[in-house]
Every structure is written in C-alpha cells, then in structure tokens.
Design a protein around this motif. Structure first.
Motif, mmCIF file in Angstrom:
data_model
loop_
_atom_site.group_PDB
_atom_site.id
_atom_site.type_symbol
_atom_site.label_atom_id
_atom_site.label_comp_id
_atom_site.label_asym_id
_atom_site.label_seq_id
_atom_site.Cartn_x
_atom_site.Cartn_y
_atom_site.Cartn_z
ATOM 1 N N VAL A 169 47.191 44.741 46.263
ATOM 2 C CA VAL A 169 46.559 44.124 45.103
ATOM 3 C C VAL A 169 45.550 45.117 44.532
ATOM 4 C CG1 VAL A 169 45.155 42.226 44.243
ATOM 5 C CG2 VAL A 169 46.851 41.803 46.037
ATOM 6 N N VAL A 170 45.798 45.582 43.314
ATOM 7 C CA VAL A 170 44.947 46.573 42.660
ATOM 8 C C VAL A 170 44.042 45.850 41.674
ATOM 9 C CG1 VAL A 170 44.898 48.609 41.171
ATOM 10 C CG2 VAL A 170 46.698 48.371 42.902
ATOM 11 N N SER A 171 42.742 45.954 41.894
ATOM 12 C CA SER A 171 41.800 45.256 41.017
ATOM 13 C C SER A 171 41.750 45.921 39.650
ATOM 14 C CB SER A 171 40.399 45.259 41.637
ATOM 15 O OG SER A 171 39.853 46.568 41.624
ATOM 16 N N LYS A 172 41.271 45.169 38.685
ATOM 17 C CA LYS A 172 41.126 45.696 37.327
ATOM 18 C C LYS A 172 40.190 46.905 37.321
ATOM 19 C CE LYS A 172 39.471 44.255 32.746
ATOM 20 N NZ LYS A 172 38.915 43.140 31.964
ATOM 21 N N ARG A 173 39.107 46.832 38.066
ATOM 22 C CA ARG A 173 38.152 47.953 38.108
ATOM 23 C C ARG A 173 38.800 49.193 38.710
ATOM 24 N NH1 ARG A 173 32.108 48.349 38.806
ATOM 25 N NH2 ARG A 173 31.773 50.487 39.471
ATOM 26 N N GLU A 174 39.539 49.028 39.800
ATOM 27 C CA GLU A 174 40.196 50.177 40.419
ATOM 28 C C GLU A 174 41.179 50.823 39.445
ATOM 29 O OE1 GLU A 174 43.197 51.218 44.170
ATOM 30 O OE2 GLU A 174 42.164 49.282 44.080
ATOM 31 N N LEU A 229 53.154 45.841 29.362
ATOM 32 C CA LEU A 229 53.985 46.447 30.403
ATOM 33 C C LEU A 229 54.795 45.389 31.135
ATOM 34 C CD1 LEU A 229 54.832 48.831 32.195
ATOM 35 C CD2 LEU A 229 52.730 48.482 33.517
ATOM 36 N N ARG A 230 54.162 44.283 31.489
ATOM 37 C CA ARG A 230 54.873 43.194 32.175
ATOM 38 C C ARG A 230 56.010 42.655 31.310
ATOM 39 N NH1 ARG A 230 51.536 38.478 33.766
ATOM 40 N NH2 ARG A 230 53.068 38.140 35.404
ATOM 41 N N ARG A 231 55.736 42.507 30.009
ATOM 42 C CA ARG A 231 56.750 41.978 29.101
ATOM 43 C C ARG A 231 57.967 42.914 29.023
ATOM 44 N NH1 ARG A 231 57.444 43.502 24.191
ATOM 45 N NH2 ARG A 231 55.337 44.353 24.010
ATOM 46 N N LYS A 232 57.713 44.218 28.911
ATOM 47 C CA LYS A 232 58.808 45.180 28.811
ATOM 48 C C LYS A 232 59.637 45.219 30.098
ATOM 49 C CE LYS A 232 56.543 48.238 25.471
ATOM 50 N NZ LYS A 232 56.007 49.598 25.217
ATOM 51 N N ILE A 258 55.488 42.779 37.956
ATOM 52 C CA ILE A 258 54.036 42.896 38.116
ATOM 53 C C ILE A 258 53.444 41.496 38.180
ATOM 54 C CG2 ILE A 258 51.872 43.732 37.140
ATOM 55 C CD1 ILE A 258 53.415 45.947 35.781
ATOM 56 N N GLU A 259 52.862 41.188 39.318
ATOM 57 C CA GLU A 259 52.293 39.865 39.532
ATOM 58 C C GLU A 259 50.802 39.878 39.201
ATOM 59 O OE1 GLU A 259 52.075 36.517 43.127
ATOM 60 O OE2 GLU A 259 52.885 38.532 43.506
ATOM 61 N N ARG A 318 41.832 38.544 41.082
ATOM 62 C CA ARG A 318 41.881 39.612 42.088
ATOM 63 C C ARG A 318 42.446 40.904 41.531
ATOM 64 N NH1 ARG A 318 45.402 37.151 46.621
ATOM 65 N NH2 ARG A 318 44.930 39.139 47.644
ATOM 66 N N GLY A 319 43.473 40.836 40.675
ATOM 67 C CA GLY A 319 44.063 42.048 40.139
ATOM 68 C C GLY A 319 45.567 41.915 39.971
ATOM 69 N N TYR A 320 46.273 43.010 40.203
ATOM 70 C CA TYR A 320 47.716 43.051 39.989
ATOM 71 C C TYR A 320 48.406 43.684 41.192
ATOM 72 C CZ TYR A 320 45.804 42.764 35.257
ATOM 73 O OH TYR A 320 45.077 42.417 34.149
ATOM 74 N N ARG A 321 49.668 43.298 41.393
ATOM 75 C CA ARG A 321 50.461 43.955 42.422
ATOM 76 C C ARG A 321 51.935 43.870 42.030
ATOM 77 N NH1 ARG A 321 51.099 40.068 47.797
ATOM 78 N NH2 ARG A 321 52.292 38.405 46.762
ATOM 79 N N LEU A 322 52.731 44.783 42.592
ATOM 80 C CA LEU A 322 54.169 44.750 42.365
ATOM 81 C C LEU A 322 54.794 43.702 43.277
ATOM 82 C CD1 LEU A 322 55.046 48.554 42.168
ATOM 83 C CD2 LEU A 322 54.625 46.967 40.292
#
Length: 229
Positions: free
Chosen positions: A169-174, A198-201, A211-212, A217-221
C-alpha cells in the motif's frame, strides 16, 4: 523514482538533472556541497544518489562511508575525475555501486542510473510484470493483454512506482515524494486526478481495476482474482 545529484559544478549538475528528468522522468533534487547532501539523505528516502567526489565542506568518499556505516543501502553512482585503478578499487570497497569518469556521456549516465535503480529494487530485467500488465522501463511502453496503453508521463511514473512495489500500500505522500522534487507539496491536489485517469485507462484495457484505492491509506496493485472478490 527520486534521485539526489550531488555536484558542486552547477552547470554540470543542472545538465544531469535535466537529462534524468527529461529521459526516464525521475524527480531530481540537487545539492552542491557534502554536508547538505548528508542532510538530504537523512530527510528523504532516495532511489539513487549520483555523487561527485570533490565537494566543498565534505568529500564524496566521506559521504559514501557515512551512508554505508549508517546501514543505508541506496545505490550510489560516483562521478570522478580520477581514473586510476586503485582509486576505483577504493571506491568500490567503500560501497559504491558504480562509477563514471569525467567527462562522460549523459546518455550513458541515464542508462546506468536506470540499471542501478532496477538492481537496487531487485529487478534484473527492463520489463516489470504484474499479471497481464507489462511495463518496459527502457522503452517506457506499457502493455495490457499485449496491447499498448497510452499514458501521460505522470501516469507512467505513478504506474512504474507502484509496479516496483507490488502488493504494498503506497500512501499519497510517498507517491508524491517519489514523483516530484522538494516542491511536491504544490502537486498534492493533482495526484488523485492522475491516479483516477490511470485507473480508468488500465481498467478499460484489462477489464478490472488493477489499482486499488485503499481509502485513507493509499493505493496498491491488485490481481484479477483479488479485484473479483
């Protein structure tokens, strides 16, 4: 990826930064003396350090020694005007990952930085693969199910960073800190729009949300099986 360039020749430092920003699209911070470089390394987790040796206030070899003594494993590419074999041996023994002798070709420097970052992240091939998604870091082409997906430079860099950290899980800040230099705060309001595009494409190409969005918390594959749950 975020790179620190430590070089007291300001024109050369700017030329290196421009090559790394315009080519692979790295975020680049600049330092022009040794003590500032150490402070920068203490405050930011860099993917690579490009380090000149002959620096004001603190010699490059001392910076390298202190980084390694602290347990810092960030790849370091040394820039040196000295080409003697013994000097090279000493640098490698101190913990340098690679070196280039001045004057050097900027294209070769860019290629070496890419290779060092891949090696530092345990990636030996130029292609990053996650399920049906393939990102070629050399050609900067993204394919889904074998079909090319057209991405903007920022969308590409976001995906590249996520694919270097699969399942994390990659945070927005990271994400912001590795996409931009010290001006990252000015871009905080637009990163969500880039991720949304990016998620839409990718969803249109893969037919599932790779991309979840982990709310708060952020995003993850996520794989096809996970997305189906």
């Amino acid at each position: 990826m975020r790179v620190l360039v430590v070089e007291d020749e300001r024109r050369l430092a700017e030329n290196i930064a421009t090559a790394l920003r315009d080519g692979p699209g790295f975020a680049v911070d600049l330092c022009h003396d040794g003590e500032d470089a150490l402070l920068a390394c203490d405050s930011v987790e860099y993917d690579l350090v490009v380090l000149d040796l002959m620096l004001p206030r603190l010699h490059g070899s001392q910076i390298l020694r202190r980084l390694r003594n602290r347990g810092c494993a960030t790849p370091v590419l040394i820039l040196t005007a000295v080409s003697e074999v013994q000097n090279t041996i000493n640098l490698l023994d101190l913990g340098a990952d690679d070196y280039m002798t001045k004057p050097f070709d900027l294209g070769e420097l860019v290629a070496r930085t890419r290779a060092l970052i891949r090696r530092g992240k345990g990636v030996k091939q130029t292609a990053l693969v996650f399920g049906d998604l393939v990102l070629n870091s050399a050609s900067q082409v993204v394919e889904a199910h074998g079909q090319v997906v057209e991405l903007s430079p920022t969308e590409y860099r976001i995906l590249e960073y996520l694919m270097h950290h699969p399942k994390k899980v990659v945070s927005k800040r990271e994400l912001l800190e590795h996409l931009y230099d010290f001006t990252w705060e000015h871009h905080s309001n637009v990163v969500e729009a880039h991720v949304s595009n990016l998620r839409r494409k990718l969803r249109g190409a893969l037919e599932y949300a790779v991309i979840e969005n982990m709310r708060g918390r952020g995003y993850r594959l996520s794989s096809h099986d996970e997305a189906a749950l």
